[in-house]
Design an enzyme around this catalytic site. Structure first.
Site, PDB file in Angstrom:
ATOM      1  N   ASP A   1       0.838  -1.194   0.000  1.00 21.23           N
ATOM      2  CA  ASP A   1       0.000   0.000   0.000  1.00 21.23           C
ATOM      3  C   ASP A   1       0.874   1.244   0.000  1.00 21.23           C
ATOM      4  O   ASP A   1       2.103   1.166   0.019  1.00 21.23           O
ATOM      5  CB  ASP A   1      -0.889   0.011   1.256  1.00 21.23           C
ATOM      6  CG  ASP A   1      -2.051  -0.966   1.146  1.00 21.23           C
ATOM      7  OD1 ASP A   1      -2.312  -1.452   0.039  1.00 21.23           O
ATOM      8  OD2 ASP A   1      -2.694  -1.233   2.178  1.00 21.23           O
TER       9      ASP A   1
ATOM     10  N   LYS B   1      -3.678   3.042  -2.667  1.00 13.83           N
ATOM     11  CA  LYS B   1      -4.807   3.900  -2.976  1.00 13.83           C
ATOM     12  C   LYS B   1      -4.607   5.232  -2.281  1.00 13.83           C
ATOM     13  O   LYS B   1      -4.059   5.307  -1.191  1.00 13.83           O
ATOM     14  CB  LYS B   1      -6.126   3.283  -2.489  1.00 13.83           C
ATOM     15  CG  LYS B   1      -6.367   1.858  -2.962  1.00 13.83           C
ATOM     16  CD  LYS B   1      -7.636   1.310  -2.333  1.00 13.83           C
ATOM     17  CE  LYS B   1      -7.841  -0.145  -2.700  1.00 13.83           C
ATOM     18  NZ  LYS B   1      -6.823  -1.031  -2.099  1.00 13.83           N
TER      19      LYS B   1
ATOM     20  N   MET C   1      -8.058   7.920   8.855  1.00 11.19           N
ATOM     21  CA  MET C   1      -8.393   8.391   7.502  1.00 11.19           C
ATOM     22  C   MET C   1      -9.518   9.423   7.553  1.00 11.19           C
ATOM     23  O   MET C   1     -10.418   9.421   6.712  1.00 11.19           O
ATOM     24  CB  MET C   1      -8.790   7.207   6.606  1.00 11.19           C
ATOM     25  CG  MET C   1      -7.712   6.154   6.475  1.00 11.19           C
ATOM     26  SD  MET C   1      -8.252   4.673   5.570  1.00 11.19           S
ATOM     27  CE  MET C   1      -9.371   3.930   6.784  1.00 11.19           C
TER      28      MET C   1
END
Length: 259
Positions: free
Chosen positions: A51, A72, A187
């Site tokens: 990631d 991402k 996040m």
């Protein structure tokens, strides 16, 4: 845990030509917080699918010819989850041992559970290797204990970035406000105004301490402090950007006694 070469499920594969997929948590980014097992597997793996969140020092330690970036970014470049799942199976069927390297812990908002189920459904051997979640490590690096006898006897972990295909949010901010304790949001930098207002609307004291920790445990770590009423302005003034962890509750004010 599924033993290597023995996928979870009703029927265990006996195909010894298959490689094993290791779902590995890289921790919060500091390479010294990478587990001994994760370090060994990174050295032994044929391929590492990673990631964006593992720290650059960790990624730089992996030979470039065996790294595949499948990360991402919110609103930016991304590798679709379906493509990641298919790639894991493809590599294992080629007989290669694969480390699927994730930030933090693979099962804390890291889609590790989805990948585990997909691998099991395709009879691919896998093993889960836990990592230190940034939900705990980033606050600790900022001298914020997520629990404290005087401030919080419980802690709730919440994602600030839910699946956009869902019909609505699954996070019940009113219930979280009523529960008390510490709320840790991962996040959640972009949606900070929305959920802080939701908590105030649900009855949480606007003067509740809040801290934002950017790049927790890494070089360049920064912290912005405020309250539910002021943290958005504090974020903007400091220019806090992802990756960052939000800590809401009395524990976020503990570091003030250290100053």
């Amino acid at each position: 845990m599924s033993e290597p070469n023995e996928p979870a499920g009703d029927e265990l594969s006996t195909d010894e030509s298959l490689g094993t997929v290791y779902l590995v948590g890289s921790g919060p980014g500091d390479p010294e917080l990478l587990t001994v097992k994760a370090t060994r597997l990174l050295e032994e793996a044929d391929v590492v699918l990673h990631d964006k969140l593992p720290g650059p020092e960790i990624l730089d330690s992996i030979p470039e010819d065996k790294r595949e970036d499948v990360g991402k970014r919110a609103g930016g470049e991304r590798t679709e989850q379906a493509d990641i799942n298919a790639r894991l199976v493809e590599l294992a069927e080629e007989g290669r041992d694969v480390v699927r390297l994730k930030g933090g812990d693979p099962f804390v908002f890291g889609r590790g559970g989805e990948e585990m189920v997909y691998l099991a459904d395709h009879d691919v051997p896998f093993e889960v290797v836990p990592g230190i979640t940034s939900a705990v490590a980033a606050p600790a690096a900022a001298d914020i204990p997520v629990t404290h006898r005087e401030h919080a006897s419980s802690v709730s972990f919440v994602t600030g970035h839910e699946d956009p295909t869902k019909d609505g949010s699954a996070v019940d901010w009113r219930a979280l406000a009523d529960t008390g304790g510490t709320i840790v949001v991962l996040m959640g930098v972009g949606k900070l105004p929305e959920y802080t207002q939701e908590l105030v609307n649900a009855g949480m004291d606007p003067e509740t301490p809040v801290a934002l920790i950017e790049k927790g445990t890494r070089p360049g770590q920064r912290v912005a402090r405020g309250t539910l009423d002021t943290i958005v302005d504090a974020r903007d003034d400091a220019g806090i950007e992802p990756p960052a962890v939000t800590v809401i509750g009395g524990v976020a004010g503990v570091p003030e006694v250290l100053e």
